[in-house]
Design an enzyme around this catalytic site. Structure first.
Site, PDB file in Angstrom:
ATOM      1  N   SER A   8      42.605  37.695  39.026  1.00  0.00           N
ATOM      2  CA  SER A   8      41.178  37.497  39.216  1.00  0.00           C
ATOM      3  C   SER A   8      40.962  36.050  39.640  1.00  0.00           C
ATOM      4  CB  SER A   8      40.430  37.826  37.915  1.00  0.00           C
ATOM      5  OG  SER A   8      39.042  37.623  38.074  1.00  0.00           O
ATOM      6  N   TYR A  33      33.157  37.277  46.826  1.00  0.00           N
ATOM      7  CA  TYR A  33      34.469  37.051  46.223  1.00  0.00           C
ATOM      8  C   TYR A  33      34.386  37.168  44.708  1.00  0.00           C
ATOM      9  CZ  TYR A  33      38.948  34.895  45.142  1.00  0.00           C
ATOM     10  OH  TYR A  33      40.200  34.644  44.651  1.00  0.00           O
ATOM     11  N   LYS A  82      36.331  40.092  42.156  1.00  0.00           N
ATOM     12  CA  LYS A  82      37.126  39.683  41.002  1.00  0.00           C
ATOM     13  C   LYS A  82      36.516  40.191  39.701  1.00  0.00           C
ATOM     14  CE  LYS A  82      40.381  37.675  43.246  1.00  0.00           C
ATOM     15  NZ  LYS A  82      41.691  38.378  43.355  1.00  0.00           N
TER      16      LYS A  82
END
Length: 276
Positions: free
Chosen positions: A133, A147, A151
């Site tokens: 992550s 993004y 994650k």
């Protein structure tokens, strides 16, 4: 002998993870979209390393790579989902195709490899799945909404997976790195092509041409790799492994801010049940 399978080994943390595993004498499956970039690992460790091409967005390549690993080494004991790249854009700036590709690589690519290795792990009643992550999932900076979202999805998926596979002798864990001195903010970082002027003071400050941190990140990839191996080989691997002082500090600050917000609104939150 333990067999590790790591996606995205050509550069960065993936490369550091690969070198740490091989130096410790484990069997290792090195994968990259361009297999030539990891062939040197197999050449250096011909008895314990296997280099394979792998695009995690391809069902066929994932199946073929895991099948080759099982044929060579008898099974995958540790899967590390590391393949990925960065994408910066204000939410409004995000291009549909680019965002879909980001989710396909990070989220669905992770799901593909997990599904490919789990039958073997279930049969052996052992195994470890590690999903990379980012501290971005916790601090959610301007310009990193997409993004951070992929994650965060990986983290939620992993926690559910951990609960599902624990009775089968399998462990699932998340690794949250901070800033490490790799090419993540260079070659591996993409961004929306057309910026919107109204976001110049928020998301705009984090565009690649304004990034001054590349090459100055505090994290040492070799130390991150050693920490990962130590956590995986421990008797009780954590659900979440934080890597870096910046990550530890950022995680705690975000947790404290969220706790404060929850406390402020707690009375209203608790007002929504039927009256007894």
């Amino acid at each position: 002998m333990t067999t590790w399978f790591i996606t995205g080994c050509s550069t960065g943390l993936g490369r550091a993870f690969a070198e740490a595993v091989l130096e410790r004498g484990h069997n290792f499956v090195a994968t990259a979209r361009d297999v030539a970039k990891v062939q040197d690992l197999a050449d250096k460790y011909p008895d314990t390393a296997l280099a394979l091409p792998l695009d995690v967005t391809s069902d066929e390549q994932v199946s073929a790579a895991v099948g080759a690993a099982e044929e060579r080494f008898g099974g995958v004991d540790v899967l590390v989902n590391n393949a990925g790249y960065g994408y910066r854009a204000a939410v409004e700036e995000g291009e549909d195709d680019a965002v879909q590709q980001l989710f396909d690589t990070h989220v669905f690519g992770t799901v593909r490899t997990i599904k490919a290795v789990l039958p073997g792990m279930r049969a052996r009643r052992s195994g470890t799945i590690v999903n990379l992550s980012s501290i971005g999932a916790r601090i959610c900076p301007e310009g990193s909404g997409y993004y951070s979202a992929v994650k965060a999805a990986i983290e939620a998926l992993t926690l559910s997976l951990r609960k599902e596979v624990a009775p089968l002798g399998i462990t699932a864990m998340v690794v949250e790195p901070g800033g490490f001195r790799t090419d993540f903010a260079g070659r591996s970082l993409t961004q929306a092509a057309v910026p919107i002027a109204d976001y110049a003071d928020t998301a705009g400050k984090r565009r690649k041409d304004h990034d001054t941190g590349h090459g100055k990140q505090p994290g040492d990839p070799a130390k991150a790799a050693a920490a990962l191996v130590q956590a995986v080989e421990s008797d009780s691997p954590p659900y979440m492994l934080l890597l870096g002082n910046d990550t530890s500090d950022g995680f705690r600050a975000a947790l404290d801010a969220l706790r404060t917000e929850v406390d402020v609104w707690e009375d209203l939150s608790r007002s929504t049940d039927f009256d007894a």
